[in-house]
Design an enzyme around this catalytic site. Structure first.
Site, PDB file in Angstrom:
ATOM      1  CD1 TRP A  50       0.988 -37.731  12.643  1.00 56.73           C
ATOM      2  CD2 TRP A  50       1.454 -37.303  14.792  1.00 56.73           C
ATOM      3  NE1 TRP A  50       1.110 -36.367  12.778  1.00 56.73           N
ATOM      4  CE2 TRP A  50       1.392 -36.076  14.088  1.00 56.73           C
ATOM      5  CE3 TRP A  50       1.726 -37.277  16.162  1.00 56.73           C
ATOM      6  CZ2 TRP A  50       1.604 -34.840  14.713  1.00 56.73           C
ATOM      7  CZ3 TRP A  50       1.936 -36.043  16.778  1.00 56.73           C
ATOM      8  CH2 TRP A  50       1.880 -34.840  16.059  1.00 56.73           C
ATOM      9  CE  LYS A  51       0.341 -45.749   8.847  1.00 57.21           C
ATOM     10  NZ  LYS A  51       0.709 -46.675   7.783  1.00 57.21           N
ATOM     11  CG  HIS A  79      -4.937 -48.114   9.154  1.00 54.34           C
ATOM     12  ND1 HIS A  79      -3.937 -49.028   8.906  1.00 54.34           N
ATOM     13  CD2 HIS A  79      -4.594 -46.978   8.504  1.00 54.34           C
ATOM     14  CE1 HIS A  79      -3.016 -48.457   8.141  1.00 54.34           C
ATOM     15  NE2 HIS A  79      -3.391 -47.215   7.885  1.00 54.34           N
ATOM     16  CD  GLU A 129      -0.394 -49.714   9.394  1.00 56.48           C
ATOM     17  OE1 GLU A 129      -0.572 -48.973  10.378  1.00 56.48           O
ATOM     18  OE2 GLU A 129       0.212 -49.347   8.366  1.00 56.48           O
ATOM     19  CD  GLU A 160      -4.995 -45.633   4.412  1.00 59.04           C
ATOM     20  OE1 GLU A 160      -4.338 -44.581   4.385  1.00 59.04           O
ATOM     21  OE2 GLU A 160      -4.906 -46.459   5.327  1.00 59.04           O
ATOM     22  N   GLY A 211       0.542 -41.371   6.040  1.00 59.19           N
ATOM     23  CA  GLY A 211       1.320 -41.960   7.121  1.00 59.19           C
ATOM     24  C   GLY A 211       2.689 -41.314   7.216  1.00 59.19           C
ATOM     25  N   GLY A 212       3.687 -41.959   6.635  1.00 59.73           N
ATOM     26  CA  GLY A 212       5.083 -41.523   6.765  1.00 59.73           C
ATOM     27  C   GLY A 212       5.312 -40.028   6.539  1.00 59.73           C
TER      28      GLY A 212
HETATM   29  P1  13P Z   1       1.992 -44.321   4.280  1.00 61.08           P
HETATM   30  O1  13P Z   1       1.654 -42.926   3.833  1.00 61.08           O
HETATM   31  O2  13P Z   1       3.164 -44.363   5.218  1.00 61.08           O
HETATM   32  O3  13P Z   1       2.093 -45.260   3.141  1.00 61.08           O
HETATM   33  O4  13P Z   1       0.745 -44.823   5.169  1.00 61.08           O
HETATM   34  C1  13P Z   1      -0.526 -44.678   4.651  1.00 61.08           C
HETATM   35  C2  13P Z   1      -1.480 -44.992   5.712  1.00 61.08           C
HETATM   36  O5  13P Z   1      -1.569 -46.122   6.152  1.00 61.08           O
HETATM   37  C3  13P Z   1      -2.290 -43.903   6.251  1.00 61.08           C
HETATM   38  O6  13P Z   1      -3.282 -44.373   7.084  1.00 61.08           O
END
Ligand code: 13P
Length: 255
Positions: free
Chosen positions: A14-15, A99, A101, A171, A238-239
């Site tokens: 979910w970030k 991750h 990020e 990823e 993610g999204g």
């Molecule tokens: P998205 O699915 O939004 O591209 O993000 C992938 C992600 O970073 C999952 O950890």
């Protein structure tokens, strides 16, 4: 591949989204859609402050709770950090580590990824360790090298007995949040490389049983194709994990 098929693991990341109130609504909606779908493991990796709420809603269901990071010390003077034992006591079973990020914005290195992985495993958590190349690295033809190095360094001094609690998420950084996905074949190839790195280090059996997820713009439309590939054992999403209906379609594709 082994005759014993690997179980698929679909994990939402979910970030930094969803206040506790919004988290309660989303997880309730997700549960109502995915309940009864026992053909894969379902995990939601939520912000720390949402953990108690989400853990309460999913208690006793097929949905497991994950966190998005963990500190490597068990306790002490580390203002703002959260330890593995804290997560465990709140009902967390999985944790995302390294991750991109965090590597990109918060100074995470291969070394700290390794320390966090060991702390998570020692506490009995399942570590979802993220690896993946930048666009410039893919364009320079060094994807295999980058991903192999990240995988090896993350697993330094991790004993074979703990490998059942390790998931590697491939990823590609250029595919995260961009709507660009690796093709099924590109993703499968790199997931296969990760598996062979693990096989070389721990033996064929451990490599065969390793869960390797793909992450990077996985969505309701492309999930089935990616999940059908030989070396892709699930997704880190993610999204699309913030939309109950889309997440449910991905869970369905993994049945
Ligand atoms: P998205 O699915 O939004 O591209 O993000 C992938 C992600 O970073 C999952 O950890």
């Amino acid at each position: 591949m082994s005759s014993r098929r690997r179980r698929k693991v679909i994990a939402g990341n979910w970030k930094m989204n969803m206040t506790p109130g919004a988290a309660k609504e989303l997880i309730t909606d997700i549960y109502s859609k995915v309940k009864g779908k026992k053909g894969c493991d379902v995990v939601v990796c939520v912000p720390y402050v949402d953990i108690p709420t989400v853990a309460q809603v999913v208690k006793g269901t097929i949905i497991k709770v994950g966190a998005q990071n963990v500190h490597f010390a068990d306790k002490g003077a580390y203002t703002g950090e959260i330890s593995a034992s804290m997560l465990k006591e709140c009902g967390v079973q999985y944790v995302i580590i390294g991750h991109s990020e965090r590597r990109q914005y918060f100074g995470e290195t291969d070394e700290t990824v390794n320390l966090r992985t060991k702390a998570a495993l020692d506490a009995g958590l399942t570590a979802i360790v993220c690896v993946g190349e930048l666009l410039s690295e893919r364009e320079s033809g060094i994807t295999a090298e980058v991903v192999s190095r990240q995988t090896k360094l993350a697993l330094q001094n991790v004993p074979a007995e703990q490998m059942a609690n390790v998931i590697i998420a491939y990823e590609p950084v250029w595919a995260i949040g961009t709507g660009k996905t690796a093709t099924n074949e590109e993703a499968d190839e790199v997931c296969g490389i990760i598996r062979s790195v693990v096989s070389q280090k721990y033996g064929k059996q451990v490599g065969k049983q390793l869960i390797v997820q793909y992450g990077g713009s996985m969505n309701a439309k492309n999930a089935a194709g990616l999940l059908a590939m030989e070396n892709i054992d699930g997704g880190l999403i993610g999204g699309a994990s913030l939309k109950a209906e889309d997440f449910n379609v991905i869970v369905e594709a993994a049945q």
